[in-house]
Motif scaffolding. Structure first.
Motif, PDB file in Angstrom:
ATOM      1  N   ARG A  79       0.816  -1.202  -0.023  1.00 11.98           N
ATOM      2  CA  ARG A  79       0.031  -0.030   0.014  1.00 11.98           C
ATOM      3  C   ARG A  79       0.876   1.312  -0.063  1.00 11.98           C
ATOM      4  N   ARG A  80       2.071   1.180   0.510  1.00 15.36           N
ATOM      5  CA  ARG A  80       2.836   2.240   0.607  1.00 15.36           C
ATOM      6  C   ARG A  80       3.458   2.467  -0.948  1.00 15.36           C
ATOM      7  N   MET A  81       3.701   1.512  -1.479  1.00  9.45           N
ATOM      8  CA  MET A  81       3.954   1.471  -2.930  1.00  9.45           C
ATOM      9  C   MET A  81       3.044   2.014  -3.798  1.00  9.45           C
ATOM     10  N   ASP A  82       1.887   1.627  -3.525  1.00  9.93           N
ATOM     11  CA  ASP A  82       0.440   2.180  -4.253  1.00  9.93           C
ATOM     12  C   ASP A  82       0.339   3.674  -4.044  1.00  9.93           C
ATOM     13  N   SER A  83       0.569   4.196  -3.041  1.00  9.44           N
ATOM     14  CA  SER A  83       0.325   5.527  -2.384  1.00  9.44           C
ATOM     15  C   SER A  83       1.486   6.288  -2.917  1.00  9.44           C
ATOM     16  N   ASP A  84       2.690   6.008  -3.264  1.00  9.54           N
ATOM     17  CA  ASP A  84       3.753   6.844  -3.441  1.00  9.54           C
ATOM     18  C   ASP A  84       4.344   6.472  -4.706  1.00  9.54           C
ATOM     19  N   PRO A  85       3.898   7.089  -5.946  1.00 10.76           N
ATOM     20  CA  PRO A  85       4.474   6.492  -7.332  1.00 10.76           C
ATOM     21  C   PRO A  85       6.148   6.805  -7.447  1.00 10.76           C
ATOM     22  N   ARG A  86       6.586   7.551  -6.674  1.00 14.86           N
ATOM     23  CA  ARG A  86       8.218   7.806  -6.542  1.00 14.86           C
ATOM     24  C   ARG A  86       9.148   6.698  -5.673  1.00 14.86           C
ATOM     25  N   LEU A  87       8.236   5.998  -4.776  1.00 16.08           N
ATOM     26  CA  LEU A  87       9.074   5.182  -4.100  1.00 16.08           C
ATOM     27  C   LEU A  87       9.430   3.739  -4.833  1.00 16.08           C
ATOM     28  N   GLY A  88      10.835   3.727  -4.833  1.00 17.27           N
ATOM     29  CA  GLY A  88      11.477   2.659  -5.591  1.00 17.27           C
ATOM     30  C   GLY A  88      11.640   1.391  -4.597  1.00 17.27           C
ATOM     31  N   LEU A  89      12.053   1.731  -3.432  1.00 14.91           N
ATOM     32  CA  LEU A  89      12.444   0.743  -2.611  1.00 14.91           C
ATOM     33  C   LEU A  89      12.023   1.056  -0.973  1.00 14.91           C
ATOM     34  N   LEU A  90      11.469   0.077  -0.291  1.00 15.68           N
ATOM     35  CA  LEU A  90      11.085   0.459   1.079  1.00 15.68           C
ATOM     36  C   LEU A  90      11.657  -0.873   1.848  1.00 15.68           C
ATOM     37  N   ALA A 140      12.592  -6.454   2.161  1.00 16.18           N
ATOM     38  CA  ALA A 140      12.287  -5.188   1.580  1.00 16.18           C
ATOM     39  C   ALA A 140      11.485  -5.179   0.319  1.00 16.18           C
ATOM     40  N   ILE A 141      10.633  -4.325  -0.093  1.00 17.44           N
ATOM     41  CA  ILE A 141       9.971  -4.217  -1.263  1.00 17.44           C
ATOM     42  C   ILE A 141      10.708  -3.374  -2.416  1.00 17.44           C
ATOM     43  N   VAL A 142      10.575  -3.733  -3.483  1.00 16.37           N
ATOM     44  CA  VAL A 142      10.970  -2.768  -4.525  1.00 16.37           C
ATOM     45  C   VAL A 142       9.841  -2.760  -5.712  1.00 16.37           C
ATOM     46  N   ARG A 143       9.888  -1.790  -6.258  1.00 16.83           N
ATOM     47  CA  ARG A 143       9.252  -1.451  -7.507  1.00 16.83           C
ATOM     48  C   ARG A 143       9.767  -2.004  -8.754  1.00 16.83           C
ATOM     49  N   VAL A 144       8.993  -3.236  -9.237  1.00 16.31           N
ATOM     50  CA  VAL A 144       9.878  -3.889 -10.320  1.00 16.31           C
ATOM     51  C   VAL A 144      10.250  -3.115 -11.366  1.00 16.31           C
ATOM     52  N   TYR A 178      23.643  -2.476  -1.422  1.00 14.86           N
ATOM     53  CA  TYR A 178      24.084  -0.924  -1.436  1.00 14.86           C
ATOM     54  C   TYR A 178      24.158  -0.470  -2.770  1.00 14.86           C
ATOM     55  N   VAL A 179      24.572  -1.266  -3.667  1.00 18.28           N
ATOM     56  CA  VAL A 179      24.720  -0.710  -4.935  1.00 18.28           C
ATOM     57  C   VAL A 179      23.505  -0.381  -5.927  1.00 18.28           C
ATOM     58  N   GLU A 180      22.691  -1.312  -5.265  1.00 17.23           N
ATOM     59  CA  GLU A 180      21.378  -1.462  -6.020  1.00 17.23           C
ATOM     60  C   GLU A 180      20.654  -0.051  -5.339  1.00 17.23           C
ATOM     61  N   ALA A 181      20.856   0.170  -4.100  1.00 18.42           N
ATOM     62  CA  ALA A 181      20.153   1.466  -3.549  1.00 18.42           C
ATOM     63  C   ALA A 181      20.689   2.741  -4.187  1.00 18.42           C
ATOM     64  N   ALA A 182      21.874   2.558  -4.183  1.00 14.03           N
ATOM     65  CA  ALA A 182      22.546   3.878  -5.089  1.00 14.03           C
ATOM     66  C   ALA A 182      21.936   4.010  -6.350  1.00 14.03           C
ATOM     67  N   LEU A 183      21.918   2.941  -7.288  1.00 17.20           N
ATOM     68  CA  LEU A 183      21.309   3.074  -8.600  1.00 17.20           C
ATOM     69  C   LEU A 183      19.817   3.506  -8.705  1.00 17.20           C
ATOM     70  N   LEU A 184      19.014   3.203  -7.575  1.00 16.05           N
ATOM     71  CA  LEU A 184      17.862   3.719  -7.750  1.00 16.05           C
ATOM     72  C   LEU A 184      17.806   5.047  -7.445  1.00 16.05           C
ATOM     73  N   ALA A 185      18.740   5.458  -6.249  1.00 10.67           N
ATOM     74  CA  ALA A 185      18.458   6.922  -5.835  1.00 10.67           C
ATOM     75  C   ALA A 185      19.116   7.910  -7.104  1.00 10.67           C
ATOM     76  N   ARG A 186      20.029   7.274  -7.854  1.00 11.09           N
ATOM     77  CA  ARG A 186      20.526   8.021  -9.131  1.00 11.09           C
ATOM     78  C   ARG A 186      19.461   8.074 -10.077  1.00 11.09           C
ATOM     79  N   GLY A 187      18.732   7.061 -10.236  1.00 11.93           N
ATOM     80  CA  GLY A 187      17.419   7.075 -11.017  1.00 11.93           C
ATOM     81  C   GLY A 187      16.482   7.998 -10.659  1.00 11.93           C
ATOM     82  N   GLY A 188      16.463   8.590  -9.806  1.00 12.64           N
ATOM     83  CA  GLY A 188      15.413   9.590  -9.168  1.00 12.64           C
ATOM     84  C   GLY A 188      14.293   8.912  -8.246  1.00 12.64           C
ATOM     85  N   TRP A 189      14.322   7.562  -8.090  1.00 15.42           N
ATOM     86  CA  TRP A 189      13.449   7.008  -7.098  1.00 15.42           C
ATOM     87  C   TRP A 189      13.851   7.172  -5.601  1.00 15.42           C
ATOM     88  N   LYS A 190      13.057   7.309  -4.810  1.00 14.59           N
ATOM     89  CA  LYS A 190      13.089   7.352  -3.433  1.00 14.59           C
ATOM     90  C   LYS A 190      13.472   6.041  -2.689  1.00 14.59           C
TER      91      LYS A 190
END
Length: 583
Positions: A205-216, A263-267, A294-306
């Motif tokens: 539901r957090r993912m559904d409600s926040d389209p910018r959230l890439g990983l929680l 953790a949950i990721v937006r596919v 750590y690298v995947e988190a950095a790449l998501l942040a670089r791509g503009g995802w939260k």
């Protein structure tokens, strides 16, 4: 400099905490240099001071995060349990694990999901990289038992790769590439993970409600510990870690961590940003990235995802190592993976905080050999007439008091905060006093042994030795004394050599060397003693956690299923030859 460093609450907190850690460590370094060198410091005095500032900064930084968490508001577990919009795959990568335990946990999570009427929204995918044909045959047999669980057909899947290219990261990448398009989100677990259905639903539901959230990322709590070492680690995870996680979450903001599981990721985000490079050259610095999270988190942040962590979610569990040897084996892999990150710090487009996280992860392991160098330099200075020496002989005691204060202050602050916000009641009330004190004593005794293991790991990697990706023995518990000695004899010899050398060259310094060399000299006995309880759980009176006193229903369900399955072992219907052919 990335402007995000100094914008928003997280940005200003970063500046304040980094500035505080720098100010404290530099001030301590200045006072230390004046103490040991006076008006005419020599080269060795400068070396010792620089080492003290470097190691001191990271100690103060870590302590500041704990204090920040202890002072922060208590997060409420706000769960949005309305029906989800997206479809989620629950991924369980496995690698030579115990299939009965792993599949029992999956069965428990599935039953709770189905009981809430959410089966159509959650599928389970067991992604095997198992190399042992015997274990693979057991996996197939256990899957046949799992597939008859409620609503399992068409929702629970199993596949085994013949070649485990890229290890765990490659395993997940393979699923994303071949099946990811069928799902909006993926909850990534480890083989020892367990998660409440409400937590899974709230994450979706957090993912559904926040389209910018890439990983929680959740903050998993260690459960099912039986040995003294395991129970102490579980207690630290359940009691202290929640506050450290709060402090870290405030600093990380939208550039948070990913720990590779729970953790949950937006596919769509993961597929577009997280293709990992294969580093040039041979391991340990080249090849597939071991600390991929750590690298995947950095790449998501670089791509503009939260990328966020939520310490208030709860309902997220895992198992941990039950003895120092298994802990050191896992730590060796993390060490190699983190040291690989030195090649990624300057990668284009990364956020400042992502680069800082890489440096922090590297220093988590370099700190151990740096402390050894500081001790060696201090011993050496006592033998060189031309060095500044140590006026009043106070240097080792000042360092010791400073280190203990930095390490203990956050823990005492957390204990006080727990008494104020009611946390202590869930951990047995007054029992937190002996538990916290025992955790401090035991972790202090173990520290020189861990310092030895970590320092060896760093030196092995610096000399080009690849540690690979050994399978985790999650059930490894009691350690025979002979095994403990075989794993740590070199720590004993190193400590003995240091004591003999100082007894001959500088006996006045023996008293301050003993707190470090003493536990190291007894390393086999420390490993053996802290692994006690493998055959029978140690007393639950000490290190009693909230989940022991009032277990989550998902823990009870998983244990019930496991006991039932253990009592009725399935018949292997698949031969090893068939497993080999159909892998």
């Amino acid at each position: 400099m990335d402007e995000r460093l100094i914008t928003g609450r997280a940005g200003w907190l970063r500046l304040l905490t980094l500035g505080f850690a720098a100010a404290v460590s530099l001030t301590a370094g200045y006072a230390f240099l004046d103490l040991i060198g006076g008006n005419r410091p020599v080269f060795l005095d400068w070396v010792r001071t620089i080492l003290l500032v470097l190691t001191g900064f990271w100690l103060v930084w870590g302590g500041t995060i704990g204090l920040l968490g202890a002072l922060s508001p208590k997060p409420k577990r706000l769960l949005d349990l309305t029906r989800p919009e997206g479809k989620t795959a629950v991924l369980v990568p496995i690698y030579n694990e115990d299939p009965v335990e792993t599949f029992a946990r999956i069965a428990a999570m599935n039953r709770h999901i189905v009981a809430k009427g959410l089966g159509e929204h959650f599928h389970f995918a067991i992604l095997s990289d198992t190399t042992s044909l015997e274990v693979a045959a057991e996996e197939v047999s256990e899957f046949e038992r799992l597939i008859v669980e409620p609503e399992a057909p068409g929702r629970i899947f199993y596949r085994r790769r013949e070649r485990n290219i890229g290890r765990k990261a490659g395993n997940i990448e393979d699923f994303i590439a071949h099946s990811g398009a069928a799902y909006d989100y993926a909850i990534i677990l480890d083989a020892d993970s367990l998660m409440e259905a409400d937590t899974m639903l709230a994450m979706v539901r957090r993912m559904d409600s926040d389209p910018r959230l890439g990983l929680l990322q959740t903050v998993p709590v260690v459960i099912a510990a039986r040995t003294l070492f395991g129970r102490m680690m579980a207690y630290s995870s359940a009691y202290f870690s929640r506050y450290f996680a709060r402090g870290a979450a405030l600093l990380q903001g939208e550039d948070g961590p990913y720990w590779g599981h729970n953790a949950i990721v937006r596919v769509r985000a993961f597929a577009s940003c997280c293709g990992l490079p294969v580093l040039s050259g041979k391991p340990p610095y080249g090849g597939h990235i071991l600390s991929h999270d750590y690298v995947e988190a950095a790449l998501l942040a670089r791509g503009g995802w939260k990328v966020e962590v939520d310490p208030g979610l709860g309902g997220s569990f895992e198992q941990g190592p039950e003895n120092l040897i298994e802990y050191a084996k896992r730590d060796r892999r993390w060490c190699q993976g983190n040291l690989q990150h030195r090649r990624l710090i300057a990668a284009p487009g990364l956020k400042f905080w992502s680069r800082f996280t890489f440096v922090q992860g590297i220093m988590a392991y370099l700190a151990s050999p740096l402390w050894l160098l500081l001790m060696a330099a201090s011993l050496l200075s006592s033998l060189i007439p031309d060095s500044g020496g140590d006026r009043w002989g106070a240097t080792p005691w000042i360092i010791g008091v400073g280190v203990l204060t930095t390490l203990l202050l956050p823990k005492f602050a957390i204990a006080l905060r727990g008494a104020i916000d009611g946390t202590n009641a869930a951990f047995g009330g007054w029992r937190i006093i002996p538990s916290v004190l025992s955790e401090i004593v035991i972790s202090t005794i173990m520290a020189p042994v861990l310092l030895g293991f970590q320092s060896r790991a760093v030196f092995q990697i610096l000399f080009g030795m690849d540690g690979g990706w050994p399978a985790t023995e999650r059930d490894a518990r009691a350690v025979p004394l002979r095994t403990a000695f075989s794993a740590s004899w070199w720590i004993v010899l190193t400590a003995l050599a240091a004591l003999v050398f100082m007894a001959y060259a500088g006996p006045a310094f023996l008293p301050w060397l003993l707190p470090v060399a003493g536990p190291a000299l007894l390393a086999p006995f420390v490993i053996w003693a802290t692994a006690r309880g493998g055959d029978r759980p140690v007393s639950s009176w000490l290190f009693s956690t909230a989940n022991e006193r009032a277990p989550s229903p998902i823990i009870v369900e998983a244990n019930t299923i496991l006991a039932s399955w253990r009592a009725t072992e399935p018949v292997l219907t698949t031969s090893l030859a068939e497993v080999a052919v159909h892998a």
